[in-house]
Write a protein that holds these residues in place. Structure first.
Motif, PDB file in Angstrom:
ATOM      1  N   THR A 168       6.351   7.085  -7.025  1.00  0.00           N
ATOM      2  CA  THR A 168       5.339   6.647  -6.061  1.00  0.00           C
ATOM      3  C   THR A 168       5.474   5.146  -5.834  1.00  0.00           C
ATOM      4  O   THR A 168       5.420   4.647  -4.712  1.00  0.00           O
ATOM      5  CB  THR A 168       3.919   6.967  -6.575  1.00  0.00           C
ATOM      6  N   ALA A 185       5.174  12.610  -6.034  1.00  0.00           N
ATOM      7  CA  ALA A 185       5.292  11.217  -5.584  1.00  0.00           C
ATOM      8  C   ALA A 185       5.462  11.170  -4.069  1.00  0.00           C
ATOM      9  O   ALA A 185       4.825  10.354  -3.383  1.00  0.00           O
ATOM     10  CB  ALA A 185       6.466  10.541  -6.280  1.00  0.00           C
ATOM     11  N   ALA A 241       2.225  11.808  -2.532  1.00  0.00           N
ATOM     12  CA  ALA A 241       1.350  10.646  -2.672  1.00  0.00           C
ATOM     13  C   ALA A 241       1.687   9.598  -1.614  1.00  0.00           C
ATOM     14  O   ALA A 241       0.799   9.006  -0.995  1.00  0.00           O
ATOM     15  CB  ALA A 241       1.479  10.059  -4.072  1.00  0.00           C
TER      16      ALA A 241
END
Lengths: 229, 304
Positions: free
Chosen positions: B33, B244, B247
């Protein structure tokens, strides 16, 4: 079948070599007892035959493979021709009896049909057909060792190595395992068995190789645990 | 080699090491992320650079009443000077490089100044005459501002020539340094997640050393023994990198476009297409990282 000449195995930090200038020839179809006290070098010798270890000096040739020079990627292929049985059975606790035996075929890439064919035959040989679905911890020691034997023998190897296979078993069960080993031997499989079991050795009258402090002190056919002197 | 067996082993490994698998998922999720946002920041800086560089103009400031004497010995720029600058800008040597130019007189400069410094005390004290009259030159290629700068530096009645890009450069250098630092931190995090993956896989191998011993005994090839472990690492890292990627998409959609964009109406912010470009890169990096980390860990463990 097995040719070991002038082998010395020195472990790091050990005061004396585990094997000291050992030479031995084992022919196809032989049944050999390796006897001797703990630390006499029996297990070290078996480890060399399975190429779990390499000698410090000397040469080891098993099933036509020079085990000192063998490439490490060829070792798995080599081991598929050898069955091995241990004192502590070494079964996989989370797999059924059938799966344990099938496992040794699966890892070599055997087909489903070959597994369906060979595993029941091996179970039949050791007399455990009706317990195929059980887990190892539901079986007695003798039964677990029979499973281990079935696993070692399922792909009919040319050579079977046994390291104290009856060490954890009572005399009656030991005799049973011994009968199975003799049966396998009669089928042409060479057997090398390290043992302490005096009764078994005396009863079987096979070739006896006695090790003491890493040296071969006696190698006699049709002999007993103590010898005929 | 039967793949179904290998997958079965991998799944049983995943089930047995739930806590470790979760830790791999979390650490790859967090570090990727970070990598994702850092690379979006880089994209944002590049995008803003393009946008603002295109808007940047070259200012030719004419001498005013308060210009320093060394630059403007003859005082405030006369009408003749304005005509001379206009003529120069229209000459064949400069014209091909110029998109357009316009003149800003004292009154306009004063008006802009008052707008810019509204509420600031400096706005009260400044007079029209103190502010420079300026020729704003928009170039066809903002990179070639040097031609204008060289022509008008030292030109009679010109106090200073200033490329707006020089102001922008300072801002972008700071932004760039910040996003590079973020990438540096992200790289460190990736490195630590690689280490974690390899430690986890080694622990997993250790907890199954008996099985591995038996596999070796019955002649399983090293590849066959390793594959379930490597797959274990890859599956866990893939889950982490998918999270990730999700996100990063969520950050762009709900924070950048949802919260920032309405507040910064004149800024071209990164959008979902940019995030979607980053997504497969994150998953690729995650999978590759896990494959290398778990592969090397297990290989060291299995060395005969």
């Amino acid at each position: 079948m097995i040719s070991i000449s002038n082998v010395t195995k020195q472990y790091k930090g050990a005061p004396r070599p585990a094997l000291d200038d050992v030479s031995i020839e084992i022919d196809k179809g032989d049944f050999v007892f390796l006897v001797g006290t703990s630390g006499s070098g029996k297990s070290s010798l078996l480890r060399l035959m399975l190429r779990e270890d390499v000698p410090s000096k000397g040469s080891v040739s098993v099933l036509g493979e020079n085990l000192v020079a063998i490439a490490s990627r060829r070792i798995p292929q080599f081991r598929r021709n050898i069955g091995m049985v241990f004192q502590d059975f070494r079964l996989l606790p989370n797999k059924t009896i059938f799966e344990n035996i099938a496992f040794s075929l699966e890892v070599t890439g055997a087909s489903r049909s070959k597994i369906a064919d060979k595993v029941p035959a091996a179970l039949n040989l050791v007399g455990l057909s009706e317990k195929a679905g059980r887990m190892p911890n539901e079986l007695s020691g003798g039964e677990q060792q029979r499973v281990a034997l079935a696993r070692a023998f399922v792909d009919t190897p040319a050579l079977l190595l046994a390291d104290e296979p009856t060490g954890n078993l009572d005399p009656a069960t030991s005799a049973e395992i011994m009968r199975l080993l003799e049966k396998i031997n009669e089928g042409g499989t060479t057997i090398v068995m390290a043992t302490h079991d005096r009764g078994l050795v005396d009863m079987a009258r096979k070739r006896v190789v006695v090790l003491d402090q890493g040296r071969i002190v006696r190698d006699e056919r049709g002999s007993g645990y103590v010898g005929q002197e | 080699m039967r793949l179904s067996t290998v997958f079965r082993e991998a799944v049983s490994g995943l089930r047995r090491n739930v806590a470790m698998v979760v830790s791999i998922i979390l650490v790859t999720f967090l570090s990727l992320t970070f990598v994702g946002t850092a690379s979006l920041l880089q994209m944002q800086v590049a995008q803003m650079k393009n946008y603002w560089y295109d808007k940047a103009e070259v200012a030719v400031y004419l001498c005013s009443t308060i210009s320093p004497a060394n630059a403007c010995p003859q005082g405030q720029a006369s009408e003749d000077i304005k005509t001379a600058v206009t003529a120069k800008l229209n000459e064949d040597t400069l014209k091909p490089f110029i998109n357009n130019f316009y003149f800003e007189d004292h009154a306009q400069a004063y008006k802009h100044f008052q707008e810019q410094f509204k509420g600031n005390t400096v706005a009260k004290y400044v007079t029209k005459e103190q502010l420079n009259e300026t020729f704003w030159v928009k170039l066809k290629d903002p990179q070639k501002s040097q031609i204008v700068t060289e022509t008008f530096t030292g030109f009679a009645g010109v106090e200073e020539v200033r490329d707006q890009r020089s102001y922008l450069d300072q801002i972008f250098n700071i932004l760039n340094a910040a996003s590079l630092a973020a990438i540096g931190v992200a790289t460190l995090m990736l490195f630590s997640s690689a280490l974690l993956i390899s430690t986890t896989i080694r622990l997993s191998a250790f907890s199954r050393r008996r099985e591995i011993g038996i596999m070796r005994l019955v002649g399983a090839s090293n590849f066959y023994i390793q594959l379930p472990f490597v797959l274990e690492g890859i599956v866990a890292a893939t889950v982490g990198s998918l999270l990730a990627g999700g996100a990063v998409l969520a950050i762009v959609q709900f924070f950048v476009q949802g919260v920032l964009a309405p507040k910064l109406p004149f800024t071209n912010l990164v959008g979902l297409p940019d995030a979607l470009t980053v997504f497969p890169i994150l998953v690729g990096v995650g999978v590759l990282l896990a494959a290398i980390a778990s592969g090397s860990a297990i290989r060291r463990y299995l060395r005969v």
